[in-house]
Design an enzyme around this catalytic site. Structure first.
Site, PDB file in Angstrom:
ATOM      1  N   SER A  18       2.511  -1.424   6.608  1.00 33.11           N
ATOM      2  CA  SER A  18       3.046  -0.407   7.493  1.00 33.11           C
ATOM      3  C   SER A  18       3.668   0.802   6.791  1.00 33.11           C
ATOM      4  CB  SER A  18       4.059  -1.033   8.455  1.00 33.11           C
ATOM      5  OG  SER A  18       4.003  -0.315   9.638  1.00 33.11           O
ATOM      6  N   ASP A  60       5.596  -2.036  14.483  1.00 34.28           N
ATOM      7  CA  ASP A  60       5.856  -1.468  13.154  1.00 34.28           C
ATOM      8  C   ASP A  60       7.096  -0.583  13.163  1.00 34.28           C
ATOM      9  OD1 ASP A  60       3.583  -2.778  12.657  1.00 34.28           O
ATOM     10  OD2 ASP A  60       2.329  -1.016  12.275  1.00 34.28           O
TER      11      ASP A  60
HETATM   12  P1  ADP Z   1      -0.500   0.932   6.756  1.00 32.49           P
HETATM   13  O1  ADP Z   1       0.449   1.461   7.777  1.00 32.49           O
HETATM   14  O2  ADP Z   1      -0.811  -0.512   6.958  1.00 32.49           O
HETATM   15  O3  ADP Z   1      -0.083   1.204   5.355  1.00 32.49           O
HETATM   16  P2  ADP Z   1      -2.209   2.888   7.952  1.00 32.49           P
HETATM   17  O4  ADP Z   1      -3.659   3.169   7.837  1.00 32.49           O
HETATM   18  O5  ADP Z   1      -1.646   2.636   9.305  1.00 32.49           O
HETATM   19  O6  ADP Z   1      -1.896   1.682   6.962  1.00 32.49           O
HETATM   20  O7  ADP Z   1      -1.385   4.098   7.339  1.00 32.49           O
HETATM   21  C1  ADP Z   1      -1.672   4.589   6.060  1.00 32.49           C
HETATM   22  C2  ADP Z   1      -1.665   6.101   6.090  1.00 32.49           C
HETATM   23  O8  ADP Z   1      -0.299   6.603   6.238  1.00 32.49           O
HETATM   24  C3  ADP Z   1      -2.153   6.724   4.807  1.00 32.49           C
HETATM   25  O9  ADP Z   1      -3.570   6.783   4.768  1.00 32.49           O
HETATM   26  C4  ADP Z   1      -1.508   8.099   4.870  1.00 32.49           C
HETATM   27  O10 ADP Z   1      -2.240   8.948   5.734  1.00 32.49           O
HETATM   28  C5  ADP Z   1      -0.157   7.806   5.534  1.00 32.49           C
HETATM   29  N1  ADP Z   1       0.884   7.624   4.485  1.00 32.49           N
HETATM   30  C6  ADP Z   1       1.592   6.515   4.223  1.00 32.49           C
HETATM   31  N2  ADP Z   1       2.451   6.691   3.196  1.00 32.49           N
HETATM   32  C7  ADP Z   1       2.277   7.966   2.779  1.00 32.49           C
HETATM   33  C8  ADP Z   1       2.847   8.779   1.729  1.00 32.49           C
HETATM   34  N3  ADP Z   1       3.774   8.309   0.895  1.00 32.49           N
HETATM   35  N4  ADP Z   1       2.419  10.062   1.635  1.00 32.49           N
HETATM   36  C9  ADP Z   1       1.491  10.561   2.464  1.00 32.49           C
HETATM   37  N5  ADP Z   1       0.911   9.843   3.457  1.00 32.49           N
HETATM   38  C10 ADP Z   1       1.273   8.563   3.610  1.00 32.49           C
HETATM   39 MG    MG Z   2       0.083   1.654   9.883  1.00 32.39          MG
END
Ligand code: ADP
Ligand code: MG
Length: 437
Positions: A171, A217
């Site tokens: 998340s 989440d």
């Molecule tokens: P999860 O929430 O399980 O990690 P998701 O696909 O829901 O997977 O979310 C991941 C997305 O959130 C990334 O592809 C990006 O677009 C965004 N994201 C998360 N952390 C960052 C970060 N540190 N910088 C920029 N975007 C981020």
């Molecule tokens: Mg997510």
């Protein structure tokens, strides 16, 4: 005699270090601004110090605030949050850190992500809409949520750093949204009350990132308590903090590093299928479905829909049973619930994949003698992470063994190498005010 002398020398050395490093004065005078619970030691402090240093380098000034939000794993209750069911997430010690300071230009928001190595600029006076690159939408959506509530935001510079792997079911997206909301609260002086913050963040993910997620989440990232799991009823949004016996137990997280292409489309299909089953049965959601009603519906539902519905009804029961066993220190039975949950997600809800199944099988092989009580996939599926409930004293051996064996057996396959860690529980989101000394 030796101990007091060592301590004295240690304190003197530390004080000397501080006075010779002006940057450290910024860090040392941070005050917890919101959610005044104790910070998680170790990685929170180092992550916070790192984001402050990176902010100072990029924007040439000290940040006013650092907003910190954890990642989370869901222990049990797989794919039931959007069915208004019962889930049991726990925040873990991987975090999003956002440092922020009022910018020189009024009405201009400048945001930089270290992970993406990219910045974007927003004029707060213009109507906000989704845009490319996609990661910016998680931030844009939250900013839009504040503006649409009539909250005035000053010009701001923000720098995002993170220790949560993206897209692995921990998340990172909700963590990014909630951390953004924390900075905006601090900068505007307007605190969102009750459930409003996680709801605003969920709406941002729906409307700007186009991901139809449930409430789990954002709720867990916001309300988590260290050394606790959060029993969340996604129907009435009530919360119960359930103690996690961290003295005896630990949670191992193994990241398969796999993300199959179909993960997002299959997630949306599962949601649609659950909604259409509820409509067919005249129910508001699958949470209202009972075993009797399901039995009567055999003629109304095709075979696959029946299996999907069966998973949801039983998974909600399993969440409560898992909580019961954890409260009674019956860890063997609690672990069994995790294995059952995984089997149901694999066979009935069909959201697992070969890599996750292999890791869960490996956990079973290590078994009780090796310190593993239970394991299941976590998150949306089709890749991402497996969690394992393990005896604390054997936890790091379990992680090493499972990761090494898995990587060795996959050496000839074209699959990513897995990695793992022992996850410590974490506190929910908080904001720290940085007072420059
Ligand atoms: P999860 O929430 O399980 O990690 P998701 O696909 O829901 O997977 O979310 C991941 C997305 O959130 C990334 O592809 C990006 O677009 C965004 N994201 C998360 N952390 C960052 C970060 N540190 N910088 C920029 N975007 C981020
Ligand atoms: Mg997510």
């Amino acid at each position: 005699m030796l101990l007091p002398v060592t301590l004295l020398l240690g304190c003197w050395g530390f004080a000397h270090f501080l006075f010779n490093h002006p940057f450290c004065l910024t860090i040392c005078s941070v005050i917890v601004l919101m959610n005044a619970d104790i910070l998680n030691k170790g990685c929170v402090e180092s992550g916070r110090d790192a984001v402050i240093a990176k902010f100072e380098k990029r924007f040439n000034c000290n940040p006013d605030f650092v907003s910190i939000a954890p990642g989370r794993v869901n222990l049990i209750g797989g794919h039931v949050d959007y069915n208004r069911g019962l889930v049991l997430p726990m925040a873990v010690d991987r975090h999003t850190f956002i440092a922020g300071a009022k910018g020189e230009e009024a009405g201009i928001l400048t945001v930089h992500s270290i992970r993406e190595n990219e910045s974007f600029v927003v004029d707060l006076a213009c109507p906000m809409s989704p845009a490319q690159p996609n990661w910016t939408n998680y931030v844009r959506g939250v900013v839009h949520g504040f503006l649409s509530r009539g909250i005035e935001l000053p010009g701001l510079n923000m720098l995002i750093d993170s220790t949560i792997p993206s897209g692995s079911g921990l998340s990172s997206s909700a963590s990014l949204e909630v951390a953004t909301a924390g900075i905006l609260e601090a900068a505007s002086g307007v605190m969102l009350k009750g459930n409003e913050k996680p709801k605003l963040c969920q709406q941002a993910e729906h409307e700007f990132a186009n991901v139809p997620c449930g409430i789990m989440d954002q709720f867990s990232v916001t309300f988590a308590k260290r050394e606790h799991m959060l029993l969340l009823d996604c129907r009435d949004e009530s919360i119960e903090q359930v103690a996690f016996d961290h003295e005896h137990l630990a949670l191992a997280v193994i990241n398969s590093q796999v993300r199959h292409e179909l993960s997002q489309s299959e997630y949306a299909m599962r949601r649609e299928s659950c909604e259409s089953i509820s409509t067919t049965l005249g129910l508001e959601s699958l949470r209202e479905l009972t075993w009797n009603r399901l039995e009567q519906s055999r003629g109304q539902l095709d075979e696959l829909s029946f299996l999907r519905a069966e998973h949801v009804v039983r998974e909600n029961e399993r969440t409560l049973e898992f909580v019961h066993y954890m409260k009674n220190a019956d860890w063997f039975q609690a672990g069994e619930m995790l294995y059952q949950s995984h089997a149901s997600l694999r066979e009935k809800f069909q959201v697992s994949c070969a890599e996750l199944d292999e890791l869960v099988d490996a956990a079973r092989q290590v078994g009780l003698t090796g310190g593993v009580l239970g394991a299941r996939m976590t998150g949306a599926g089709f890749g991402g992470c497996v969690i394992m409930l393990v005896e604390r004293e054997k936890a790091s051996d379990v992680v090493s063994k499972i990761v090494e064996d898995y990587n060795r057996s996959g050496a000839t396959l074209s699959r990513p190498r897995a990695s793992g860690f022992v996850a410590e529980s974490a506190e929910g989101a908080q904001v720290i005010k940085c007072a420059v000394g």
